[in-house]
Design a protein around this motif. Sequence first.
Motif, PDB file in Angstrom:
ATOM      1  N   LEU A 191      -4.852   2.875   4.842  1.00  0.00           N
ATOM      2  CA  LEU A 191      -3.645   2.629   4.039  1.00  0.00           C
ATOM      3  C   LEU A 191      -3.284   3.908   3.288  1.00  0.00           C
ATOM      4  O   LEU A 191      -4.081   4.452   2.522  1.00  0.00           O
ATOM      5  CB  LEU A 191      -3.888   1.497   3.044  1.00  0.00           C
ATOM      6  CG  LEU A 191      -2.689   1.123   2.149  1.00  0.00           C
ATOM      7  CD1 LEU A 191      -1.522   0.631   3.006  1.00  0.00           C
ATOM      8  CD2 LEU A 191      -3.091   0.068   1.130  1.00  0.00           C
ATOM      9  N   ASN A 244       3.143  -3.405   2.541  1.00  0.00           N
ATOM     10  CA  ASN A 244       2.948  -2.197   3.344  1.00  0.00           C
ATOM     11  C   ASN A 244       3.577  -2.311   4.723  1.00  0.00           C
ATOM     12  O   ASN A 244       3.705  -3.406   5.296  1.00  0.00           O
ATOM     13  CB  ASN A 244       1.464  -1.875   3.490  1.00  0.00           C
ATOM     14  CG  ASN A 244       0.699  -2.892   4.305  1.00  0.00           C
ATOM     15  OD1 ASN A 244       0.202  -3.881   3.757  1.00  0.00           O
ATOM     16  ND2 ASN A 244       0.610  -2.669   5.606  1.00  0.00           N
ATOM     17  N   PRO A 248       4.098   2.467   1.223  1.00  0.00           N
ATOM     18  CA  PRO A 248       2.732   2.215   1.686  1.00  0.00           C
ATOM     19  C   PRO A 248       2.718   1.935   3.199  1.00  0.00           C
ATOM     20  O   PRO A 248       3.496   1.124   3.686  1.00  0.00           O
ATOM     21  CB  PRO A 248       2.309   0.983   0.889  1.00  0.00           C
ATOM     22  CG  PRO A 248       3.594   0.268   0.594  1.00  0.00           C
ATOM     23  CD  PRO A 248       4.635   1.343   0.441  1.00  0.00           C
TER      24      PRO A 248
END
Length: 357
Positions: free
Chosen positions: A10, A49, A89
């Motif tokens: 991530l 994300n 993200p």
Amino acid sequence: MNTHAASTDLKFMPAAELVHASNIRQSASPKDDAEMKASIMALGGVQQNLIGAPRKGDGKIAIFAGGRRLANALVLIEEGKLDADFEVPVMVRTDIDPDSPEAIELALTENVVRAAMDYMDECNAMLMLSTAGRSDEDIASTFDYRPRTVRERLLIATVVPEAQELVREKERNLEWARALTIADKSMQKKICDDITANSNAWKTGDDIRNYLTKSTIEAKNALFNIDDYDGIIVSDFFEGDKFADIDKFWELQNEAIQVRAVDLEAEGFGRGVHVLHEPFEEWRFEVADDKAEAMAFIEVMPNGKVREITGVKPIVEEVTGAEGTLSADDDAARHDVFSADIAPFEVRATPRVCEYA
């Protein structure tokens, strides 16, 4: 060593450095986009994300899930509402090709969870999976559909882009799209061009079907082996194939009817086998206990459908007239009785009569 951590990471990355993969969601309403942009601004960033993977060739991170979030963030940057280096993200998958079936399936999961997919997006997503080598059964499992439903969606995904856009914009419905699959690509394009010129043209699926099949007979009505038919066939996955060469159909159908009549005669119906080209008058007959007293009928409808009625005999009716008593069991008497101005029986509007009419 944690292999999962090595393949999944991530990161916060500048939106301007990201590119789009072959995202399955192609459409979104202006209202939905406006709400998403407002949410990004209100919350100070993208909260969920994105998912991406290195693209072959240049190594850029291609986003295959969350493409709308990226697109709206880029619009906000272009409008000057977000900084040029605004970050989002991204779950980076180094173990996957962003345009692979696995990536498409991950994107599907996210799209289905977040919002119901546009119908044409769903069809095109299935086509992408099919093109990538997924079987109908595998795709059906992904979407929780039957394989037949998948085959229907795959067929609809092949209609011309102009037609897909009409469905996306809800100018035409899904039944219209199903009917359009009967036509070849040039006819599909002509139909869409006609609609551009006149919004009321080709309004329904029935308009298309009626035009393309107005001089056809359904293949399912054939009594003969359809492999013997060498005329034009109008293919229709949704309603069944149709024969366009009417003369050829009836040539083969009549031959098959005669063969069937001979077979029935061999079964020993004492009062014969009769071929009808009108609805069988069921109200005039009853079941015959003795085969020697029984009749058989082959009912042939104008649409080519054939039905057999066997082991019946006429119901005897006594009718008193100026000439005395007539019996409905006598052929000559039946003609006089049943052609009288006022019939001695009630003609019911049975489904068979309605179909014939």
